[in-house]
Design an enzyme around this catalytic site. Structure first.
Site, PDB file in Angstrom:
ATOM      1  N   LYS A   1     -10.164   5.825   4.396  1.00 53.85           N
ATOM      2  CA  LYS A   1     -11.454   5.273   4.809  1.00 53.85           C
ATOM      3  C   LYS A   1     -12.600   5.760   3.935  1.00 53.85           C
ATOM      4  O   LYS A   1     -13.462   4.975   3.543  1.00 53.85           O
ATOM      5  CB  LYS A   1     -11.710   5.666   6.283  1.00 53.85           C
ATOM      6  CG  LYS A   1     -13.061   5.254   6.811  1.00 53.85           C
ATOM      7  CD  LYS A   1     -13.146   3.747   6.998  1.00 53.85           C
ATOM      8  CE  LYS A   1     -14.564   3.279   7.218  1.00 53.85           C
ATOM      9  NZ  LYS A   1     -15.307   3.158   5.964  1.00 53.85           N
TER      10      LYS A   1
ATOM     11  N   HIS B   1      -9.269   3.832  -1.229  1.00 50.59           N
ATOM     12  CA  HIS B   1      -7.906   3.338  -1.086  1.00 50.59           C
ATOM     13  C   HIS B   1      -7.506   2.438  -2.267  1.00 50.59           C
ATOM     14  O   HIS B   1      -7.411   1.224  -2.135  1.00 50.59           O
ATOM     15  CB  HIS B   1      -7.798   2.580   0.241  1.00 50.59           C
ATOM     16  CG  HIS B   1      -6.424   2.083   0.581  1.00 50.59           C
ATOM     17  ND1 HIS B   1      -5.264   2.696   0.137  1.00 50.59           N
ATOM     18  CD2 HIS B   1      -6.008   1.015   1.323  1.00 50.59           C
ATOM     19  CE1 HIS B   1      -4.214   2.032   0.598  1.00 50.59           C
ATOM     20  NE2 HIS B   1      -4.641   1.000   1.303  1.00 50.59           N
TER      21      HIS B   1
ATOM     22  N   ILE C   1     -12.422  -1.203  -1.088  1.00 45.17           N
ATOM     23  CA  ILE C   1     -11.756  -1.594  -2.338  1.00 45.17           C
ATOM     24  C   ILE C   1     -12.093  -0.526  -3.366  1.00 45.17           C
ATOM     25  O   ILE C   1     -13.268  -0.160  -3.531  1.00 45.17           O
ATOM     26  CB  ILE C   1     -12.240  -2.995  -2.768  1.00 45.17           C
ATOM     27  CG1 ILE C   1     -11.630  -4.044  -1.833  1.00 45.17           C
ATOM     28  CG2 ILE C   1     -11.895  -3.278  -4.222  1.00 45.17           C
ATOM     29  CD1 ILE C   1     -12.220  -5.428  -1.998  1.00 45.17           C
TER      30      ILE C   1
ATOM     31  N   CYS D   1       0.829  -1.221   0.000  1.00 48.46           N
ATOM     32  CA  CYS D   1       0.000   0.000   0.000  1.00 48.46           C
ATOM     33  C   CYS D   1       0.854   1.258   0.000  1.00 48.46           C
ATOM     34  O   CYS D   1       0.319   2.367  -0.080  1.00 48.46           O
ATOM     35  CB  CYS D   1      -0.941  -0.001   1.195  1.00 48.46           C
ATOM     36  SG  CYS D   1      -2.003  -1.441   1.234  1.00 48.46           S
TER      37      CYS D   1
END
Lengths: 86, 368
Positions: B320, B324, B209, B84
């Site tokens: 959030k 992401h 997602i 990430c």
């Protein structure tokens, strides 16, 4: 991605593998029913908990068997699973 | 050594983009950043593309050359992967090239296409960010962060309600952000009764997602935003090798490096983009950066929720609620900081984490 064969090889790489059936471990932290981070001396590992059981921090657990684990993509692996000692 | 400036920014809407690939999204963001910068593709000296899941999900890993061709760039092109933190690492490498004088202009793109696949498939692919010993048990990132959350709650005597204010705040701050994936407020009650993913992490404790891309043109040419620090370090990628689950020590170490580079102290930072992939990771980030005492992140976030704090954290909603797309997040964070600058909000810090702390990247930007 790791195949079941590769995984078994990984576990067997170390002859004194922590996941040997019957090994008693201490739970470092657990997410209340699915996995636990465990410790035996200096070694730490994450193992799945047997379905239907929970184990809490500080509890003693025993590796009892290879649990059939279905990964999200459908592949099946066998991971040593934990049974809490009462 | 050159000073490094952000000359252009580009960002797609985050969410679901049916019919568009990671390449399409990356090209869109890259073209927007180039256009804003006024720099020609022919003058780009290097292209870095942050992407984590292209190979695992779409069997496409050569994104550097493919995106470069579509943008008319023939310079060196490299795809970067650090889970990430793939985007943050791409920015770091572009920054280093310009800083060291190897490039005058660097284009950095982060792109990810995640929604074409089931969440089970995506979760499995994301497990490439941890160790074989952990992924082979079947655990997912929800499970790993749940173990961290349990240790955190036990250490500080909390229950899971301490994670609610932060998640409520992230969603509120995204409501006006047209690029965000979600524009909906959630109450503490809704968060605390959402579907359990892995105890104590619930659905509304987790980043979604997401499809999306973000791009920056970094240049030695002066602009209104300067990157004054770019620091990164690796830490244990597996929880089993962590001395303490309730902090990411690497974050504190990278922070010290970044503040040293920028020659400022933490009190000089006006706004933060923190890596809130799960509610517990937001709490850890707040505490690892020293914004709250250990175990007290929720107090700061609650104060922010009541609009009683001057601190700005994830002003457009964070991972959030903004969304992401894992390879794009580290690039998007710098865009947020650059576009959110004002005469009052001058200095910003972006904090990007790969896995559960295997990679940490921190950037500091300031109004030039």
């Amino acid at each position: 991605m790791i195949s079941p064969t590769q995984q078994n090889r990984l576990w067997q790489k170390d002859k004194a593998f922590i996941g040997k059936s019957g090994t008693i471990l201490h739970v470092t932290t657990s997410n209340s029913g699915t996995w636990a981070l465990t410790q035996l001396e200096a070694k730490k590992h994450i193992f799945p908990i047997m379905p239907g059981y929970t184990c809490a921090e500080g509890q003693r657990v025993k590796i009892i068997m290879m649990r059939k684990n279905i990964l999200p993509d459908g592949r099946i692996v066998h991971a040593p699973a934990l049974m809490p000692l009462l | 050594m050159n000073s490094v400036f952000i000359n252009g920014t580009g960002c797609t809407k985050f969410g679901r983009h049916d019919g568009l690939s990671a390449v399409d999204l990356g090209v869109f963001a890259g073209a927007e950043a180039l256009s804003e910068s006024g720099i020609s593709p022919a003058d780009i000296d290097v292209l870095y593309v942050g992407n984590m899941l292209g190979i695992a999900l779409d069997e496409q890993g050569h994104l550097g050359a493919i995106i470069a061709e579509k943008l008319g760039i023939s310079a060196a092109c490299i795809r970067t992967e650090a889970a990430c933190a793939s985007g943050g690492i791409a920015v770091h490498l572009g920054w280093k090239d310009v800083f060291a004088g190897f490039a005058t202009n660097a284009l950095v793109i982060g792109t990810e296409k995640m929604t074409d696949h089931s969440s089970a498939t995506v979760n499995q692919a994301l497990m490439g960010a941890t160790t074989e010993a952990e992924s082979s048990t079947g655990i997912t990132f929800g499970g790993l962060y749940a173990l961290i959350a349990q240790a955190y709650m036990k250490k500080h005597g909390h229950d899971a309600t301490v994670f609610s204010p932060g998640m409520q705040l992230m969603h509120r701050q995204a409501t006006e952000n047209t690029l965000a994936q979600f524009h909906k407020n959630f109450s503490n009650k809704q968060i605390e009764s959402s579907q359990m993913v892995s105890s104590p992490m619930r659905l509304l404790h987790a980043a979604p997602i997401t499809d999306g891309a973000a791009a920056l043109v970094l240049s030695a040419k002066k602009s209104s935003t300067q990157i004054t620090a770019s620091a990164t370090k690796s830490g244990p990628p597996g929880l089993s090798n962590r001395a303490d689950l309730t902090q990411i020590l690497t974050t504190s170490m990278v922070l010290a490096n970044a503040l040293n580079q920028a020659e400022i102290s933490i009190s000089d930072i006006d706004q933060y983009c923190l890596h809130d992939c799960f509610s517990i990771s937001l709490s850890l980030a707040v505490e690892d950066l020293g914004l709250a005492k250990r175990g007290q992140a929720h107090s700061l976030l609650e104060t922010m929720l009541q609009r009683e704090s001057e601190i700005i954290i994830n002003p457009w909603g964070g991972l959030k609620a903004f969304g992401h797309p894992v390879g794009a997040t580290g690039v998007r964070q710098l865009i947020t900081l650059a576009r959110n600058q004002t005469d009052r909000v001058k200095t910003g810090l972006a904090h990007n984490v790969g896995g559960t702390g295997g990679t940490v990247v921190i950037h500091i930007v300031k109004k030039a």
